[in-house]
Design a protein around this motif. Structure first.
Motif, PDB file in Angstrom:
ATOM      1  N   TRP A  30       3.223  11.497 -11.309  1.00 53.78           N
ATOM      2  CA  TRP A  30       1.808  11.260 -11.059  1.00 53.78           C
ATOM      3  C   TRP A  30       1.084  11.099 -12.379  1.00 53.78           C
TER       4      TRP A  30
ATOM      5  N   ILE B 162      -2.890   9.519  -9.423  1.00 47.20           N
ATOM      6  CA  ILE B 162      -2.143   8.355  -8.974  1.00 47.20           C
ATOM      7  C   ILE B 162      -0.668   8.695  -8.802  1.00 47.20           C
ATOM      8  N   ASP B 163      -0.154   8.489  -7.609  1.00 47.39           N
ATOM      9  CA  ASP B 163       1.273   8.641  -7.341  1.00 47.39           C
ATOM     10  C   ASP B 163       2.011   7.471  -7.998  1.00 47.39           C
TER      11      ASP B 163
ATOM     12  N   ASP C 255       4.697   6.079  -7.341  1.00 45.85           N
ATOM     13  CA  ASP C 255       5.265   5.126  -6.384  1.00 45.85           C
ATOM     14  C   ASP C 255       4.262   4.051  -5.968  1.00 45.85           C
ATOM     15  N   ARG C 256       2.964   4.309  -6.185  1.00 42.98           N
ATOM     16  CA  ARG C 256       1.938   3.332  -5.829  1.00 42.98           C
ATOM     17  C   ARG C 256       1.725   2.292  -6.916  1.00 42.98           C
ATOM     18  N   VAL C 257       2.264   2.532  -8.101  1.00 42.22           N
ATOM     19  CA  VAL C 257       2.002   1.661  -9.246  1.00 42.22           C
ATOM     20  C   VAL C 257       2.884   0.415  -9.175  1.00 42.22           C
TER      21      VAL C 257
ATOM     22  N   ILE D 141      -3.513   0.467 -15.005  1.00 39.02           N
ATOM     23  CA  ILE D 141      -2.574   0.751 -13.920  1.00 39.02           C
ATOM     24  C   ILE D 141      -2.977  -0.110 -12.738  1.00 39.02           C
TER      25      ILE D 141
ATOM     26  N   THR E 234      -2.314  -0.903  -8.951  1.00 39.98           N
ATOM     27  CA  THR E 234      -1.684  -0.296  -7.791  1.00 39.98           C
ATOM     28  C   THR E 234      -1.933  -1.146  -6.550  1.00 39.98           C
ATOM     29  N   THR E 235      -1.410  -0.682  -5.440  1.00 40.37           N
ATOM     30  CA  THR E 235      -1.589  -1.390  -4.174  1.00 40.37           C
ATOM     31  C   THR E 235      -3.032  -1.365  -3.690  1.00 40.37           C
TER      32      THR E 235
ATOM     33  N   ASP F 160      -7.215  -0.979  -9.456  1.00 31.69           N
ATOM     34  CA  ASP F 160      -6.832  -0.798 -10.856  1.00 31.69           C
ATOM     35  C   ASP F 160      -7.467   0.461 -11.428  1.00 31.69           C
TER      36      ASP F 160
ATOM     37  N   GLN G 146       7.183  -2.235 -11.558  1.00 30.01           N
ATOM     38  CA  GLN G 146       7.999  -1.489 -10.598  1.00 30.01           C
ATOM     39  C   GLN G 146       9.036  -2.448 -10.001  1.00 30.01           C
TER      40      GLN G 146
END
Length: 267
Positions: free
Chosen positions: A164, A176-177, A179-181, A193, A195-196, A199, A228
């Motif tokens: 995180w 922020i996890d 895995d979301r990046v 960053i 993410t889904t 930003d 990722q």
């Protein structure tokens, strides 16, 4: 008596977040000062003699345990209470509990912080100094961190990969996890960053992030980009010979530089 608190952590987002929490939950604090590394923290502690010190375990220069050890040696823990900030897992936290030293797990939970504040307020009414065996504590932590002394980061071989991040979006701080990046992208003094769901910004460099991320999950495609791998939709080659990667959730393909192209080419 003036009540002073020092926050020492090399991550500015975390310092900012924790300072705001302390201002809200502990209004009796007269002053909150911050330090970006262990050496700066030790200098400020000697100069200002704060009554409360929050020390990150991993910092450039002196680490948190080393700062606390210097405080003990100088007799400064008689009138000061120390709290460690740590991202260790549960096994390592048991080491702190065995040594009766207070700690906060990052990212800092507000309820846990309030409990810590209540404990600190009670301890500040006492004159008993903290005489925790910090050398023993470091030995207890040693199996989980073979690189505490004097370095700022360990490799993924000696610590768990980053899971995180505390990041800024406007004036707000978000947890922020990893895995979301989708992408880490260097921008001036910050790293963006992507993410889904939007930003965010952090001040950790790509080089530092690369050392902390799981290499099976993230890979560098350019000197300014980490992606990722599980988000890759396709890799194509343009008419000019340039390799491009398309990620799910991002419309515009990202450039793969020649330096990193070989690891993405299909054989």
């Amino acid at each position: 008596m003036k009540l002073t608190c020092l926050l020492a952590d090399d991550e500015p987002v975390l310092r900012y977040h924790l300072q705001k929490q302390l201002e809200d939950l502990w209004p009796e604090l007269d002053e909150i000062i911050s330090a970006a590394n262990g050496d700066e923290a030790w200098t400020l502690i000697q100069e200002l003699r704060p009554q409360v010190v929050f020390l990150d375990i991993r910092m450039p220069g002196l680490n948190g345990l080393e700062v606390a050890a210097k405080m003990q040696q100088a007799g400064l823990t008689a009138n000061c209470r120390v709290v460690f900030l740590t991202a260790y897992d549960q096994y390592a936290l048991e080491a702190f509990e065995r040594e009766a030293m207070d700690y906060l797990l990052k990212p800092v939970d507000e309820k846990r912080l309030l409990k810590c504040i209540n404990r600190l307020q009670q301890q500040l009414q006492q004159t008993r100094p903290q005489l925790v065996d910090l050398q023993q504590l470091q030995q207890l932590l040693h199996p989980m961190d073979n690189n505490l002394s004097g370095t700022t980061l360990t490799t993924t071989a000696t610590r768990s990969p980053l899971k995180w991040l505390n990041a800024l979006k406007g004036e707000d701080i978000h947890v922020i996890d990893i895995d979301r990046v989708l992408v880490f992208q260097a921008e001036d003094k910050y790293t963006r960053i992507i993410t889904t769901d939007g930003d965010y910004l952090i001040r950790t460099s790509l080089k530092q992030l690369e050392q902390q991320l799981n290499p099976d999950q993230f890979r560098r495609i350019h000197r300014s980009s980490l992606i990722q791998l599980s988000a890759i939709e396709k890799i194509t080659r343009s008419l000019t010979g340039q390799w491009l990667v398309t990620l799910r959730g991002i419309q515009k393909p990202l450039q793969i530089s020649r330096r990193f192209a070989d690891q993405f080419k299909q054989h």
